[in-house]
Design a protein around this motif. Structure first.
Motif, PDB file in Angstrom:
ATOM      1  N   THR A 209      73.411  64.158   9.712  1.00 10.39           N
ATOM      2  CA  THR A 209      73.440  63.372   9.096  1.00 10.39           C
ATOM      3  C   THR A 209      72.005  63.037   8.529  1.00 10.39           C
ATOM      4  O   THR A 209      71.032  64.190   9.598  1.00 10.39           O
ATOM      5  CB  THR A 209      73.504  61.608   9.532  1.00 10.39           C
ATOM      6  OG1 THR A 209      72.753  61.864  10.606  1.00 10.39           O
ATOM      7  CG2 THR A 209      75.278  61.246   9.529  1.00 10.39           C
ATOM      8  N   LEU A 210      71.607  62.577   7.426  1.00  6.46           N
ATOM      9  CA  LEU A 210      69.712  62.278   7.122  1.00  6.46           C
ATOM     10  C   LEU A 210      69.312  61.837   8.039  1.00  6.46           C
ATOM     11  O   LEU A 210      68.183  62.395   8.770  1.00  6.46           O
ATOM     12  CB  LEU A 210      69.730  61.705   5.607  1.00  6.46           C
ATOM     13  CG  LEU A 210      70.890  62.937   4.782  1.00  6.46           C
ATOM     14  CD1 LEU A 210      70.436  61.391   3.438  1.00  6.46           C
ATOM     15  CD2 LEU A 210      69.594  63.905   4.118  1.00  6.46           C
ATOM     16  N   ILE A 211      69.741  60.445   8.585  1.00  5.09           N
ATOM     17  CA  ILE A 211      69.069  60.373   9.620  1.00  5.09           C
ATOM     18  C   ILE A 211      68.721  61.016  11.132  1.00  5.09           C
ATOM     19  O   ILE A 211      67.773  60.879  12.223  1.00  5.09           O
ATOM     20  CB  ILE A 211      68.573  58.380  10.162  1.00  5.09           C
ATOM     21  CG1 ILE A 211      70.205  58.818  10.479  1.00  5.09           C
ATOM     22  CG2 ILE A 211      68.335  58.066   8.856  1.00  5.09           C
ATOM     23  CD1 ILE A 211      71.134  56.992  10.770  1.00  5.09           C
ATOM     24  N   ARG A 212      69.258  62.096  11.462  1.00  7.57           N
ATOM     25  CA  ARG A 212      69.704  62.932  12.265  1.00  7.57           C
ATOM     26  C   ARG A 212      68.327  63.637  12.208  1.00  7.57           C
ATOM     27  O   ARG A 212      67.520  63.874  13.368  1.00  7.57           O
ATOM     28  CB  ARG A 212      70.630  63.763  12.516  1.00  7.57           C
ATOM     29  CG  ARG A 212      70.706  64.580  13.693  1.00  7.57           C
ATOM     30  CD  ARG A 212      70.770  63.895  15.138  1.00  7.57           C
ATOM     31  NE  ARG A 212      70.377  65.253  15.663  1.00  7.57           N
ATOM     32  CZ  ARG A 212      71.443  65.107  17.462  1.00  7.57           C
ATOM     33  NH1 ARG A 212      73.035  64.745  16.360  1.00  7.57           N
ATOM     34  NH2 ARG A 212      71.502  66.444  17.764  1.00  7.57           N
ATOM     35  N   GLN A 213      68.621  64.483  11.042  1.00  7.84           N
ATOM     36  CA  GLN A 213      67.120  65.162  10.590  1.00  7.84           C
ATOM     37  C   GLN A 213      65.642  64.372  11.034  1.00  7.84           C
ATOM     38  O   GLN A 213      65.111  65.425  11.755  1.00  7.84           O
ATOM     39  CB  GLN A 213      67.649  65.297   9.247  1.00  7.84           C
ATOM     40  CG  GLN A 213      68.072  66.197   9.203  1.00  7.84           C
ATOM     41  CD  GLN A 213      68.818  66.656   7.652  1.00  7.84           C
ATOM     42  OE1 GLN A 213      67.667  67.148   6.588  1.00  7.84           O
ATOM     43  NE2 GLN A 213      69.776  67.308   7.009  1.00  7.84           N
ATOM     44  N   SER A 214      65.784  63.294  10.612  1.00 11.96           N
ATOM     45  CA  SER A 214      64.302  62.207  11.039  1.00 11.96           C
ATOM     46  C   SER A 214      64.318  62.655  13.098  1.00 11.96           C
ATOM     47  O   SER A 214      63.334  62.501  12.898  1.00 11.96           O
ATOM     48  CB  SER A 214      64.873  60.898  10.312  1.00 11.96           C
ATOM     49  OG  SER A 214      64.535  61.395   9.097  1.00 11.96           O
ATOM     50  N   ALA A 215      65.632  62.615  12.810  1.00 12.58           N
ATOM     51  CA  ALA A 215      65.238  61.942  14.419  1.00 12.58           C
ATOM     52  C   ALA A 215      64.987  63.326  15.231  1.00 12.58           C
ATOM     53  O   ALA A 215      64.304  63.302  16.172  1.00 12.58           O
ATOM     54  CB  ALA A 215      66.960  60.994  15.197  1.00 12.58           C
ATOM     55  N   LEU A 219      61.494  64.207  17.543  1.00 14.71           N
ATOM     56  CA  LEU A 219      61.725  64.475  18.840  1.00 14.71           C
ATOM     57  C   LEU A 219      60.825  65.379  18.821  1.00 14.71           C
ATOM     58  O   LEU A 219      59.857  65.982  19.659  1.00 14.71           O
ATOM     59  CB  LEU A 219      62.647  64.922  19.097  1.00 14.71           C
ATOM     60  CG  LEU A 219      64.191  63.444  19.569  1.00 14.71           C
ATOM     61  CD1 LEU A 219      65.671  64.369  19.579  1.00 14.71           C
ATOM     62  CD2 LEU A 219      63.637  63.083  20.984  1.00 14.71           C
ATOM     63  N   THR A 220      60.508  66.562  17.144  1.00 17.22           N
ATOM     64  CA  THR A 220      59.448  67.478  18.049  1.00 17.22           C
ATOM     65  C   THR A 220      58.182  67.591  17.786  1.00 17.22           C
ATOM     66  O   THR A 220      56.846  68.019  18.645  1.00 17.22           O
ATOM     67  CB  THR A 220      59.842  68.859  16.300  1.00 17.22           C
ATOM     68  OG1 THR A 220      61.316  68.862  16.539  1.00 17.22           O
ATOM     69  CG2 THR A 220      59.125  69.578  16.726  1.00 17.22           C
ATOM     70  N   ALA A 221      57.621  66.206  16.639  1.00 18.19           N
ATOM     71  CA  ALA A 221      56.926  65.980  16.850  1.00 18.19           C
ATOM     72  C   ALA A 221      56.090  65.456  18.206  1.00 18.19           C
ATOM     73  O   ALA A 221      54.749  65.361  18.287  1.00 18.19           O
ATOM     74  CB  ALA A 221      56.263  65.021  15.276  1.00 18.19           C
ATOM     75  N   TRP A 222      56.574  64.898  18.939  1.00 14.56           N
ATOM     76  CA  TRP A 222      56.773  64.191  19.872  1.00 14.56           C
ATOM     77  C   TRP A 222      56.330  65.211  21.142  1.00 14.56           C
ATOM     78  O   TRP A 222      56.290  65.104  22.021  1.00 14.56           O
ATOM     79  CB  TRP A 222      57.264  63.034  20.658  1.00 14.56           C
ATOM     80  CG  TRP A 222      57.387  61.791  21.401  1.00 14.56           C
ATOM     81  CD1 TRP A 222      56.190  61.831  22.151  1.00 14.56           C
ATOM     82  CD2 TRP A 222      58.119  61.329  22.019  1.00 14.56           C
ATOM     83  NE1 TRP A 222      56.450  60.799  23.161  1.00 14.56           N
ATOM     84  CE2 TRP A 222      58.361  60.525  23.317  1.00 14.56           C
ATOM     85  CE3 TRP A 222      59.177  61.090  21.778  1.00 14.56           C
ATOM     86  CZ2 TRP A 222      58.345  59.148  24.497  1.00 14.56           C
ATOM     87  CZ3 TRP A 222      60.450  59.931  22.708  1.00 14.56           C
ATOM     88  CH2 TRP A 222      59.181  59.713  23.838  1.00 14.56           C
ATOM     89  N   GLY A 223      56.720  66.051  21.036  1.00 13.00           N
ATOM     90  CA  GLY A 223      56.713  67.035  22.051  1.00 13.00           C
ATOM     91  C   GLY A 223      58.217  67.359  22.975  1.00 13.00           C
ATOM     92  O   GLY A 223      58.033  67.769  24.058  1.00 13.00           O
ATOM     93  N   PHE A 251      67.363  56.207  19.073  1.00  8.82           N
ATOM     94  CA  PHE A 251      66.287  56.236  17.328  1.00  8.82           C
ATOM     95  C   PHE A 251      67.638  55.948  16.253  1.00  8.82           C
ATOM     96  O   PHE A 251      68.620  56.136  16.371  1.00  8.82           O
ATOM     97  CB  PHE A 251      66.521  57.799  17.496  1.00  8.82           C
ATOM     98  CG  PHE A 251      65.643  58.488  18.451  1.00  8.82           C
ATOM     99  CD1 PHE A 251      64.546  59.112  18.033  1.00  8.82           C
ATOM    100  CD2 PHE A 251      65.393  58.732  19.706  1.00  8.82           C
ATOM    101  CE1 PHE A 251      63.240  59.546  18.187  1.00  8.82           C
ATOM    102  CE2 PHE A 251      64.767  59.116  20.482  1.00  8.82           C
ATOM    103  CZ  PHE A 251      63.381  59.733  20.056  1.00  8.82           C
ATOM    104  N   VAL A 252      66.704  54.946  15.783  1.00 15.80           N
ATOM    105  CA  VAL A 252      67.516  54.387  14.737  1.00 15.80           C
ATOM    106  C   VAL A 252      66.396  53.681  13.368  1.00 15.80           C
ATOM    107  O   VAL A 252      65.086  53.328  13.543  1.00 15.80           O
ATOM    108  CB  VAL A 252      67.737  52.832  15.546  1.00 15.80           C
ATOM    109  CG1 VAL A 252      67.157  51.902  16.396  1.00 15.80           C
ATOM    110  CG2 VAL A 252      68.528  52.149  14.559  1.00 15.80           C
TER     111      VAL A 252
END
Length: 326
Positions: A209-215, A219-223, A251-252
């Motif tokens: 899903t598109l919002i999975r890509q956002s999640a 997570l990557t930006a959070w480290g 994550f919602v």
């Protein structure tokens, strides 16, 4: 075969079965959706292929896939079925013998914010309408729309190849956020270390899903380290329960939990970065027009998102981002 003869032999049941098999990708689920037997569906589709003189499906281990001819025929079959249903509904409504029906689809993560106020506004003008609503993933909504089983959808902009034959009207752009229950160990005043995430259940949108890509971007930006376990789902009610009762980190999309955030039951994690945003909008077919009832509900959705949801989402952005926006 002469075209006039073929036209006279194609019946409504042929189109219904053809569209159901195309939508569900197989005879079994198509039969279940139509409440008839599998042999009846197979026979009806075979009759249609014989009338048209072409193969409409390639059948194999993975179900039934529309052929090139099937893909060419599909939008016209769908438009025909949709037009007939609209005509019957309008006559029934005019005679007062039955309520009109309206079929639509909406993402479950969007429905909780959009549906209640939109239906409240809609029913003031159309009090005698049966609204049949499907909540599903964006991919399924697009498939249902192309098959003609729903008149419009409220969803997200997909890849260009999936949007062929469809139009998209953006209503707002929505950020994905991470929330926890009030009093959760991570709900401190400062941004929590990403390493602490391993101690708690993590609820993510489904893969693909598109919002999975956002999640995953969040997570990557959070480290955050690679997750050894997590839960995938789109259900807002189950996600809310896991967050409140299982100390999950969820994550919602913001609008799905706006009410819980305003009541203080859920708390947005104070992450040290802005979340990615995905456009939410109205999706319609380009080869057919929505019914009068559908147009009224579409207008209600536009009004609700313009007056309430879009301004609420905008407040989640930092002042710097709002000044930078055109």
């Amino acid at each position: 075969m002469q075209r006039s003869l073929a036209d006279s032999r194609v019946k409504f049941r042929h189109l219904q079965c053809f569209l159901a098999v195309a939508q569900f990708g197989g005879v079994q689920k198509a039969a279940e959706s139509l409440a008839i037997t599998q042999p009846a569906v197979s026979k009806t589709v075979a009759e249609l292929e014989s009338i048209l003189g072409v193969r409409l499906f390639e059948r194999g281990r993975h179900g039934a896939v529309p052929t090139r001819e099937g893909q060419l025929f599909m939008p016209h079959a769908s438009a025909c079925v949709s037009a007939l249903r609209q005509g019957v509904d309008l006559l029934a409504r005019a005679e007062g013998t039955a309520a009109a029906t309206l079929d639509l689809g909406i993402l479950p993560t969007v429905a909780t914010a959009v549906v209640p106020p939109a239906l409240k506004l809609f029913q003031t003008r159309w009090p005698h309408v049966v609204v049949r609503m499907v909540t599903a993933s964006n991919t399924e909504l697009l498939a249902r729309l192309k098959a003609g089983t729903i008149e419009f959808a409220v969803g997200r902009l997909a890849d260009p190849e999936r949007m062929i034959g469809l139009s998209f009207e953006q209503l707002y752009r929505e950020p994905l956020i991470a929330v926890v229950r009030a009093g959760h160990p991570l709900s401190t005043g400062a941004a929590p270390p990403a390493a602490l995430l391993e101690r708690f259940m993590v609820v993510l949108p489904p893969f693909g899903t598109l919002i999975r890509q956002s999640a995953e971007s969040l997570l990557t930006a959070w480290g955050a380290p690679p997750l050894s376990s997590f839960v995938e789902m789109l259900s807002v009610s189950v996600g809310r329960a896991l967050t409140l009762e299982n100390d999950a980190v969820w994550f919602v999309p913001f609008s799905a939990v706006e009410y819980d955030l305003s009541r203080g039951e859920l708390v947005r994690l104070p992450l040290p970065f802005a979340g990615t945003e995905e456009p939410v909008g109205l999706i319609l077919r380009t080869d057919t027009q929505p019914s009068a009832a559908a147009r009224a509900l579409i207008d209600a959705v536009r009004n609700v998102t313009r007056q309430r949801i879009a301004p609420a989402v905008d407040k989640t952005r930092s002042p710097k981002r709002r000044r930078a926006a055109p």
